[in-house]
Write a protein that holds these residues in place. Structure first.
Motif, PDB file in Angstrom:
ATOM      1  N   VAL A  82       0.872  -1.110   0.002  1.00 36.73           N
ATOM      2  CA  VAL A  82      -0.113   0.242  -0.082  1.00 36.73           C
ATOM      3  C   VAL A  82       0.963   1.018  -0.054  1.00 36.73           C
ATOM      4  O   VAL A  82       2.014   1.412   0.656  1.00 36.73           O
ATOM      5  CB  VAL A  82      -0.998   0.084   1.381  1.00 36.73           C
ATOM      6  CG1 VAL A  82      -1.884   1.014   1.096  1.00 36.73           C
ATOM      7  CG2 VAL A  82      -1.607  -1.337   1.388  1.00 36.73           C
ATOM      8  N   ILE A  83       0.443   2.276  -0.681  1.00 33.46           N
ATOM      9  CA  ILE A  83       1.120   3.792  -0.809  1.00 33.46           C
ATOM     10  C   ILE A  83       0.370   4.746  -0.656  1.00 33.46           C
ATOM     11  O   ILE A  83      -0.791   4.623  -1.064  1.00 33.46           O
ATOM     12  CB  ILE A  83       2.015   3.401  -2.013  1.00 33.46           C
ATOM     13  CG1 ILE A  83       3.138   4.798  -1.900  1.00 33.46           C
ATOM     14  CG2 ILE A  83       1.083   3.550  -3.234  1.00 33.46           C
ATOM     15  CD1 ILE A  83       4.100   4.656  -3.237  1.00 33.46           C
ATOM     16  N   MET A  84       0.702   5.720   0.214  1.00 33.30           N
ATOM     17  CA  MET A  84       0.109   7.034   0.300  1.00 33.30           C
ATOM     18  C   MET A  84       1.119   8.091   0.090  1.00 33.30           C
ATOM     19  O   MET A  84       2.259   8.154   0.613  1.00 33.30           O
ATOM     20  CB  MET A  84      -0.482   7.226   1.539  1.00 33.30           C
ATOM     21  CG  MET A  84      -1.373   8.342   1.958  1.00 33.30           C
ATOM     22  SD  MET A  84      -2.209   8.378   3.465  1.00 33.30           S
ATOM     23  CE  MET A  84      -3.449   7.256   3.125  1.00 33.30           C
ATOM     24  N   GLU A  85       0.895   9.099  -0.735  1.00 30.79           N
ATOM     25  CA  GLU A  85       1.849  10.412  -1.058  1.00 30.79           C
ATOM     26  C   GLU A  85       1.321  11.422  -1.162  1.00 30.79           C
ATOM     27  O   GLU A  85      -0.106  11.378  -1.580  1.00 30.79           O
ATOM     28  CB  GLU A  85       2.597   9.900  -2.361  1.00 30.79           C
ATOM     29  CG  GLU A  85       3.409   8.623  -2.338  1.00 30.79           C
ATOM     30  CD  GLU A  85       4.119   8.440  -3.801  1.00 30.79           C
ATOM     31  OE1 GLU A  85       5.275   8.321  -4.077  1.00 30.79           O
ATOM     32  OE2 GLU A  85       3.274   8.707  -5.067  1.00 30.79           O
ATOM     33  N   SER A  86       2.189  12.450  -0.679  1.00 31.00           N
ATOM     34  CA  SER A  86       1.531  13.659  -0.895  1.00 31.00           C
ATOM     35  C   SER A  86       2.899  14.859  -1.124  1.00 31.00           C
ATOM     36  O   SER A  86       3.825  14.332  -0.771  1.00 31.00           O
ATOM     37  CB  SER A  86       0.807  14.349   0.260  1.00 31.00           C
ATOM     38  OG  SER A  86       1.646  14.438   1.520  1.00 31.00           O
ATOM     39  N   ALA A  95      -0.018   3.356  10.908  1.00 40.79           N
ATOM     40  CA  ALA A  95      -1.137   2.107  11.400  1.00 40.79           C
ATOM     41  C   ALA A  95      -2.067   1.959  10.227  1.00 40.79           C
ATOM     42  O   ALA A  95      -2.786   0.707  10.337  1.00 40.79           O
ATOM     43  CB  ALA A  95      -1.714   2.698  12.546  1.00 40.79           C
ATOM     44  N   MET A  96      -2.502   2.820   9.554  1.00 42.83           N
ATOM     45  CA  MET A  96      -3.740   2.720   8.589  1.00 42.83           C
ATOM     46  C   MET A  96      -3.227   1.872   7.453  1.00 42.83           C
ATOM     47  O   MET A  96      -3.863   0.850   7.190  1.00 42.83           O
ATOM     48  CB  MET A  96      -4.382   4.050   8.172  1.00 42.83           C
ATOM     49  CG  MET A  96      -4.964   4.918   8.972  1.00 42.83           C
ATOM     50  SD  MET A  96      -5.357   6.569   8.371  1.00 42.83           S
ATOM     51  CE  MET A  96      -5.710   6.218   6.603  1.00 42.83           C
ATOM     52  N   ILE A  97      -1.974   2.389   7.021  1.00 40.90           N
ATOM     53  CA  ILE A  97      -1.272   1.572   5.818  1.00 40.90           C
ATOM     54  C   ILE A  97      -1.072   0.123   6.284  1.00 40.90           C
ATOM     55  O   ILE A  97      -1.158  -0.698   5.472  1.00 40.90           O
ATOM     56  CB  ILE A  97       0.050   2.182   5.502  1.00 40.90           C
ATOM     57  CG1 ILE A  97      -0.268   3.716   4.965  1.00 40.90           C
ATOM     58  CG2 ILE A  97       0.932   1.258   4.506  1.00 40.90           C
ATOM     59  CD1 ILE A  97      -1.160   3.579   3.618  1.00 40.90           C
TER      60      ILE A  97
END
Length: 331
Positions: free
Chosen positions: A169-173, A215-217
């Motif tokens: 999983v990836i989250m970027e900004s 924690a979400m990831i």
């Protein structure tokens, strides 16, 4: 005939022409567009890939592009991936009593966490409720969310050069706080809670915020691992060893157990025929119908010099959304 009668005759002709024109315009507006674009009756189209018995069919569905729900009413729909329609295609193939098996041609770098899960759940539903086998034929790329949707398949077939894996999983900004400081740009943020502006692009992330997001990831990553454990029947520790985010070629994936066989789309169809005694089956391809939005998308696209212009606009609109977690292979 005197002038008054000529005038009356001309007025009558004008009124008649106006009345006929108005009726014709009304008829076109109220009826013709639905018939021209065939919006209601033929939501999906079928094309025959291989001839055979019409009572035994194998349906081929193509999953192309980033798995992302961009809305069904976009005026810039020029024929790309449409999440709602793809789910409807799966429903159609599952409910069609003449379809005995389904082959998903997966060619995607992945996409949204929710959208990927919805496709995965629909595949499982077809297998359990309709008792139909689902095979996956991997194209150039079937990574991250592309592997997530493939995991429950009865058989996964990849080309030896397919790029797959990228499990994670990836989250970027973006963060341009330093740039703003250098150029004297101030941000005024009014929020209702401490973490309301988490992942803000205008300031550094705090340690607490990073822990919350991590924690979400980790939770979403755990779901991804469980999907592979259940779909592939592999031990969890083995899946986690393979799931560090790296991509694998089809050959590597075959060696480590992420795919079952190496082969082409035709090979995948042949395998299903042999495995389920469907040698006489007709092979059909399910395709989405041609809608008004797609026609408008094409019209808008013609106003620009190239397809990249429209895609650039769509990308800018997509990137303006808030950051979100993705099952996505990024280069």
């Amino acid at each position: 005939m005197n002038s008054k009668r000529w005038i009356a005759l001309i007025v009558a002709v004008v009124l008649l022409v106006f009345s006929l024109g108005f009726r014709m315009a009304t008829s076109v507006v109220t009826a013709d567009f639905e018939e021209m674009f065939d919006l209601q009756d033929n939501k999906f189209q079928q094309s025959v890939i291989e001839e055979g018995s019409g009572t035994n069919q194998i349906a081929v569905l193509n999953l192309d592009g980033v798995i992302q729900d961009s809305g069904e009413n976009s005026l810039l729909d020029s024929g790309g991936y449409n999440h709602k329609r793809f789910l409807e295609l799966l429903d159609e193939a599952g409910q069609d009593r003449t379809v005995n098996g389904i082959v998903l041609r997966v060619n995607t770098p992945g996409g949204g966490v929710v959208e990927s899960a919805e496709i995965h759940d629909k595949v499982v539903e077809i297998q359990e409720e309709y008792e139909k086998p689902v095979y996956v034929s991997m194209g150039n790329t079937a990574a991250s969310g592309g592997y997530y949707v493939a995991a429950p398949a009865d058989k996964i077939v990849a080309h030896e050069a397919t790029l797959t894996g990228s499990i994670g999983v990836i989250m970027e900004s973006f963060n341009f706080a330093e740039f703003a400081d250098e150029h004297g740009i101030d941000f005024n943020t009014i929020k209702s809670g401490e973490y309301k502006d988490i992942m803000s692009s205008s300031r550094e992330m705090t340690d607490d915020e990073r822990d919350i997001l991590q924690a979400m990831i980790d939770d979403m990553y755990g779901d991804f691992v469980d999907v592979i454990v259940d779909g592939r029947g592999m031990p969890e520790d083995e899946v986690r060893n393979l799931s560090d985010g790296r991509v694998y070629t089809g050959s590597q994936a075959n060696d480590n157990g992420l795919v079952d066989e190496l082969g082409s789309m035709d090979d995948t169809i042949a395998m299903m025929k042999e495995d389920y005694d469907l040698g006489d089956a007709r092979v059909i391809e399910y395709q989405k119908g041609f809608g008004v939005n797609q026609w408008l998308g094409g019209a808008v696209q013609n106003m620009f010099d190239s397809e990249s212009d429209v895609n650039g606009i769509k990308d800018m609109l997509r990137e303006s959304n808030a950051p979100r977690a993705m099952y996505l292979y990024t280069k």
